[in-house]
Design a protein around this motif. Structure first.
Motif, short mmCIF file in Angstrom:
data_model
loop_
_atom_site.label_atom_id
_atom_site.label_comp_id
_atom_site.label_asym_id
_atom_site.label_seq_id
_atom_site.Cartn_x
_atom_site.Cartn_y
_atom_site.Cartn_z
N GLN A 113 -8.92 0.13 6.66
CA GLN A 113 -7.71 -0.49 6.34
C GLN A 113 -6.97 -0.21 5.25
O GLN A 113 -5.94 -0.48 4.86
CB GLN A 113 -7.92 -2.13 6.46
N SER A 114 -7.79 0.22 4.14
CA SER A 114 -7.51 0.30 2.71
C SER A 114 -6.37 1.79 2.62
O SER A 114 -5.95 1.96 1.72
CB SER A 114 -8.55 0.70 1.61
N SER A 115 -6.37 2.30 3.84
CA SER A 115 -5.47 3.61 3.89
C SER A 115 -3.85 3.49 4.09
O SER A 115 -3.18 4.17 4.04
CB SER A 115 -6.07 4.72 4.83
N ILE A 116 -3.55 2.21 4.23
CA ILE A 116 -1.98 1.96 4.31
C ILE A 116 -1.66 1.91 2.84
O ILE A 116 -1.90 1.32 1.61
CB ILE A 116 -2.09 0.48 4.88
N LYS A 117 -0.40 2.63 2.88
CA LYS A 117 0.58 2.95 1.66
C LYS A 117 1.73 2.53 1.80
O LYS A 117 2.23 2.44 3.03
CB LYS A 117 0.44 4.46 1.36
N LYS A 118 2.15 1.81 0.67
CA LYS A 118 3.63 1.27 0.71
C LYS A 118 4.47 2.22 -0.41
O LYS A 118 4.01 2.67 -1.25
CB LYS A 118 3.46 -0.31 -0.07
N VAL A 119 5.62 2.34 0.27
CA VAL A 119 6.69 3.21 -0.29
C VAL A 119 7.46 2.17 -1.01
O VAL A 119 7.89 1.17 -0.79
CB VAL A 119 7.42 3.83 0.67
N LYS A 120 7.79 2.72 -2.35
CA LYS A 120 8.54 1.71 -3.23
C LYS A 120 9.93 2.10 -2.94
O LYS A 120 10.46 3.46 -3.00
CB LYS A 120 8.43 2.20 -4.76
N VAL A 121 10.95 1.05 -2.69
CA VAL A 121 12.30 1.50 -2.17
C VAL A 121 13.26 1.12 -3.32
O VAL A 121 12.96 0.08 -4.05
CB VAL A 121 12.66 0.63 -1.03
N GLU A 122 14.08 2.06 -3.76
CA GLU A 122 15.06 1.63 -4.89
C GLU A 122 16.29 1.46 -4.41
O GLU A 122 16.70 1.70 -3.42
CB GLU A 122 15.03 2.79 -6.03
#
Length: 46
Positions: free
Chosen positions: A37-46
């Motif tokens: 479950q820890s492999s989920i990555k969030k992308v920072k949107v600008e």
């Protein structure tokens, strides 16, 4: 590497020395790779 049987939903460890891949509990041949479950990555949107 841990896998899960798609029929009985039990965790299965693969023996790479054996030529066939089957669930030792129900004999099903379709296994899915378990992902942490820890492999989920969030992308920072600008």
């Amino acid at each position: 590497m841990d896998y899960k049987c798609t029929r009985c939903k039990r965790p299965v460890e693969i023996d790479y020395g054996y030529t066939g891949i089957r669930c030792p509990y129900c004999g099903h041949r379709i296994l899915v790779k378990e992902r942490p479950q820890s492999s989920i990555k969030k992308v920072k949107v600008e």
